[in-house]
Design an enzyme around this catalytic site. Structure first.
Site, PDB file in Angstrom:
ATOM      1  N   ARG A  33      73.599 -28.405  42.054  1.00 31.14           N
ATOM      2  CA  ARG A  33      74.118 -29.742  42.393  1.00 31.14           C
ATOM      3  C   ARG A  33      75.423 -30.051  41.672  1.00 31.14           C
ATOM      4  O   ARG A  33      76.249 -30.826  42.171  1.00 31.14           O
ATOM      5  CB  ARG A  33      73.067 -30.810  42.066  1.00 31.14           C
ATOM      6  CG  ARG A  33      73.385 -32.204  42.653  1.00 31.14           C
ATOM      7  CD  ARG A  33      72.192 -33.130  42.496  1.00 31.14           C
ATOM      8  NE  ARG A  33      72.393 -34.409  43.178  1.00 31.14           N
ATOM      9  CZ  ARG A  33      72.631 -35.562  42.551  1.00 31.14           C
ATOM     10  NH1 ARG A  33      72.680 -35.601  41.230  1.00 31.14           N
ATOM     11  NH2 ARG A  33      72.795 -36.685  43.234  1.00 31.14           N
ATOM     12  N   ILE A  59      76.773 -39.086  46.858  1.00 28.25           N
ATOM     13  CA  ILE A  59      75.867 -37.954  46.962  1.00 28.25           C
ATOM     14  C   ILE A  59      74.481 -38.514  46.668  1.00 28.25           C
ATOM     15  O   ILE A  59      74.274 -39.206  45.670  1.00 28.25           O
ATOM     16  CB  ILE A  59      76.256 -36.806  46.009  1.00 28.25           C
ATOM     17  CG1 ILE A  59      75.223 -35.662  46.091  1.00 28.25           C
ATOM     18  CG2 ILE A  59      76.448 -37.276  44.583  1.00 28.25           C
ATOM     19  CD1 ILE A  59      75.639 -34.403  45.323  1.00 28.25           C
ATOM     20  N   SER A  60      73.537 -38.245  47.551  1.00 30.37           N
ATOM     21  CA  SER A  60      72.238 -38.894  47.489  1.00 30.37           C
ATOM     22  C   SER A  60      71.442 -38.501  46.249  1.00 30.37           C
ATOM     23  O   SER A  60      71.626 -37.423  45.676  1.00 30.37           O
ATOM     24  CB  SER A  60      71.411 -38.555  48.739  1.00 30.37           C
ATOM     25  OG  SER A  60      71.996 -39.093  49.895  1.00 30.37           O
ATOM     26  N   GLN A  61      70.540 -39.379  45.868  1.00 28.63           N
ATOM     27  CA  GLN A  61      69.595 -39.146  44.781  1.00 28.63           C
ATOM     28  C   GLN A  61      68.794 -37.872  45.073  1.00 28.63           C
ATOM     29  O   GLN A  61      68.305 -37.678  46.190  1.00 28.63           O
ATOM     30  CB  GLN A  61      68.664 -40.346  44.702  1.00 28.63           C
ATOM     31  CG  GLN A  61      67.522 -40.223  43.730  1.00 28.63           C
ATOM     32  CD  GLN A  61      66.508 -41.352  43.913  1.00 28.63           C
ATOM     33  OE1 GLN A  61      66.499 -42.002  44.962  1.00 28.63           O
ATOM     34  NE2 GLN A  61      65.686 -41.573  42.928  1.00 28.63           N
ATOM     35  N   PRO A  62      68.630 -36.973  44.093  1.00 27.24           N
ATOM     36  CA  PRO A  62      67.883 -35.733  44.336  1.00 27.24           C
ATOM     37  C   PRO A  62      66.484 -35.959  44.903  1.00 27.24           C
ATOM     38  O   PRO A  62      66.062 -35.237  45.823  1.00 27.24           O
ATOM     39  CB  PRO A  62      67.832 -35.075  42.951  1.00 27.24           C
ATOM     40  CG  PRO A  62      69.069 -35.557  42.266  1.00 27.24           C
ATOM     41  CD  PRO A  62      69.249 -36.973  42.750  1.00 27.24           C
TER      42      PRO A  62
END
Length: 214
Positions: A33, A59-62
């Site tokens: 990431r 960038i989205s939350q994992p």
């Protein structure tokens, strides 16, 4: 912690929050990431939160990446459509799980940088397009799964119509402040809609989504 330890800690947290599919967890382990975040946020790459990206995107939350991917349930022979390429992180995860990923980004700068990044990193089963993601990409339909990484005011009918029978659409639907993550399955008699959880994404802009001036 070093990068590898941070990555393993992120996976452990995702598991604790309920994502159990081993294929999804393994894909998340394999995607670095830190390669997808801005340099200013590199030391936070494995924090379980969304991070700013260029052109007002994120960038989205994992956890959300993992949860949406688990709902989508991409198989090794599947063709997946992703709406909102962004930095390419979600796309990289999908490319490890599906035969083919078609991804659409409306912002040319984001699309170009994501394509360069993923190509450089060796993700070879991804087809990149710039356009209105709310209209899908009918030339490659039908899709076994469609994932939308932006919030829509309602389920875009062009996307639903491009699902294969039994195909799965994972999409946030709601207003600017809060959406509900939906799993929509295309059935013989119409859509089967499951409400999953609350979430918050940037707006899905396009003809079958939010308008720029909305």
């Amino acid at each position: 912690m070093d990068i590898e330890s941070q990555r393993q800690a992120m996976i452990a947290l995702i598991e604790e929050r309920g994502v159990t599919d081993p294929r999804v967890l393994n894909a998340m382990r394999r995607v670095p990431r830190e390669e997808f975040v801005a340099d200013a946020f590199r030391d936070r790459a494995y924090d379980d939160c969304a991070l700013p990206a260029t052109e007002g995107q994120t960038i989205s939350q994992p956890y959300m990446v993992a949860a949406m991917t688990e709902l989508l349930a991409p198989g090794p022979s599947d063709r997946i459509l992703e709406i909102g390429t962004g930095t390419g992180y979600q796309c990289a995860v999908l490319s490890l799980l599906a035969r083919e990923v078609v991804t659409i980004e409306r912002l040319p700068g984001l699309a170009e940088s994501a394509a360069e990044r993923l190509t450089r990193m060796g993700y070879t089963n991804v087809e990149f397009h710039v356009g209105d993601g709310t209209l899908g990409w009918p030339e490659r339909a039908p899709y076994d799964g469609i994932i939308v990484t932006a919030g829509a005011p309602e389920i875009p009918q062009p996307l639903y119509q491009q699902l294969a029978m039994g195909g799965r659409l994972v999409i946030p639907v709601g207003d600017d402040s809060l959406q509900t993550l939906l799993l929509v399955i295309r059935g013989e008699t119409g859509p089967e809609i499951h409400e999953v959880s609350g979430c918050r994404f940037v707006r899905l802009i396009g003809a079958a989504g939010w308008h720029d001036d909305a």
